[in-house]
Enzyme design. Structure first.
Site, PDB file in Angstrom:
ATOM      1  N   ARG A 103      11.566 138.008  13.090  1.00  0.00           N
ATOM      2  CA  ARG A 103      10.625 136.934  12.727  1.00  0.00           C
ATOM      3  C   ARG A 103      10.133 136.294  14.015  1.00  0.00           C
ATOM      4  O   ARG A 103      10.932 136.026  14.920  1.00  0.00           O
ATOM      5  CB  ARG A 103      11.326 135.886  11.867  1.00  0.00           C
ATOM      6  N   HIS A 131       4.345 138.482   5.423  1.00  0.00           N
ATOM      7  CA  HIS A 131       5.788 138.352   5.169  1.00  0.00           C
ATOM      8  C   HIS A 131       6.154 139.401   4.115  1.00  0.00           C
ATOM      9  O   HIS A 131       6.416 139.074   2.962  1.00  0.00           O
ATOM     10  CB  HIS A 131       6.094 136.939   4.680  1.00  0.00           C
TER      11      HIS A 131
HETATM   12  C1  NCD Z   1       8.611 131.469   3.706  1.00  0.00           C
HETATM   13  C2  NCD Z   1       8.198 131.813   5.122  1.00  0.00           C
HETATM   14  O1  NCD Z   1       9.030 131.804   6.035  1.00  0.00           O
HETATM   15  O2  NCD Z   1       7.029 132.136   5.278  1.00  0.00           O
HETATM   16  N1  NCD Z   1       9.998 131.284   3.582  1.00  0.00           N
HETATM   17  C3  NCD Z   1      10.769 132.353   3.303  1.00  0.00           C
HETATM   18  O3  NCD Z   1      10.877 133.276   4.064  1.00  0.00           O
HETATM   19  N2  NCD Z   1      11.351 132.391   2.105  1.00  0.00           N
HETATM   20  C4  NCD Z   1       7.860 130.342   3.134  1.00  0.00           C
HETATM   21  C5  NCD Z   1       7.839 129.048   3.883  1.00  0.00           C
HETATM   22  O4  NCD Z   1       8.457 128.900   4.944  1.00  0.00           O
HETATM   23  O5  NCD Z   1       7.184 128.139   3.385  1.00  0.00           O
END
Ligand code: NCD
Length: 311
Positions: A103, A131
């Protein structure tokens, strides 16, 4: 052989996606069958941005398969602070692990890493872009709870501009017959133009509205709520103005279809009142559990072990 990566949900064909979701459902039903298939394998979780669910669910997924985990959970605790590039970091990590989930706040960083990697790289969220593993989670949740991925009317509400989960989910669902979208956002947080143009080019019905009310929710099969992405705003005042734009509460849920499910990638801030959690249509915590099965299936697929079981 060159490793297979996952940067966008469209990296899987519809058939491959179905196969992966079938595997995830089999894992859900028969977890014991898969509890040692990754004995001796390791996943590296390289998180340059905060995460609770995505990182821990990757780690839980690998542990459930019998494997091990290593990694870092902030750029501060990695050599990124010393100026190391993601290309160099992945070459190092390729010596320590069999697969990696990354990430990064910069759009495209996992893609850059994948070009130098000898192990599969999974995009675990790149800036406001994509994502794909949240999408696998969402697809599995929708398929399990609604019984199908086609012929659905999906409402997406909140920060549709910076919400990467929204971009990935729209592109993935767009490949199914009979899908239509209601895009609910303030004017400033509409989906990026490339998303809108791609829907128009594919002739997929969609409407953009500002209000989350009875008429907007009418006929929805799924309402996908999202938080306003504070970290992507340039200006604190704009965030403060937007952050409570939508609040789904019990009163609003009374106006919603009886069979509409409410999903949210989480974390939730104020956009869903806690009182909604007890509503049987609130499925965001179940969605979290599906995320583990989907990631287990993904790890097996990218490692070329989709047919492996303990037996
Ligand atoms: C999401 C992200 O990181 O984009 N979260 C996640 O991975 N479940 C949504 C968010 O952060 O709002």
């Amino acid at each position: 052989m060159a490793p297979r990566h996952l940067m966008s949900p469209l990296d899987f064909s519809v058939e491959e996606m179905e196969k992966l979701l079938d595997l995830a459902s089999d894992i859900e039903k028969n977890p014991d069958k898969y509890s040692h298939v990754c004995d001796g394998k390791r996943i590296a979780t390289l998180f340059y941005e905060p995460s609770t669910r995505t990182r821990l669910s990757f780690e839980a997924a690998m542990m459930n398969l019998g494997g091990k985990v290593l990694g870092f959970h902030s750029s501060d605790s990695s050599s990124a602070t010393k100026g190391e590039s993601v290309s160099d970091t992945i070459r190092i990590v390729s010596c320590y692990a069999d697969i990696c989930a990354m990430r990064h706040p910069k759009e495209g960083a996992p893609l850059v890493a994948s070009m130098k990697s000898s192990i599969p790289v999974i995009n675990a969220g790149d800036g406001g872009h994509q994502h794909p593993t949240q999408t696998l989670t969402d697809m599995m949740t929708i398929r399990s709870l609604k019984g199908r991925l086609g012929n659905l009317k999906i409402g997406l509400c909140g920060d549709l501009k910076f919400g990467r989960t929204v971009h990935s989910l729209i592109s993935s669902l767009s490949r199914y017959e009979g899908v239509s979208f209601v895009l609910i956002s303030p004017e400033e947080l509409r989906v990026p133009s490339y998303v809108r143009e791609s829907l128009a080019a594919k002739k997929i019905p969609f409407e953009e509205v500002v209000k989350l009310d009875e008429s907007t929710m009418s006929g929805l099969d799924v309402l996908y709520m999202t938080r306003v992405q504070k970290e992507r705003f340039f200006n604190e005042a704009d965030y403060v103005r937007m952050k409570d734009f939508y609040i789904l509460d019990r009163e609003k849920m009374e106006l919603a279809p009886k069979d509409m499910i409410v999903l949210h990638p989480l974390p939730r801030v104020n956009e869903i009142a806690v009182e909604v959690d007890d509503d049987p249509r609130a499925c965001y915590f179940r969605q979290v559990q599906y995320g583990v099965y989907a990631r287990m299936a993904l790890i097996l697929t990218l490692l070329g072990m989709e047919d492996a079981t303990n037996e």
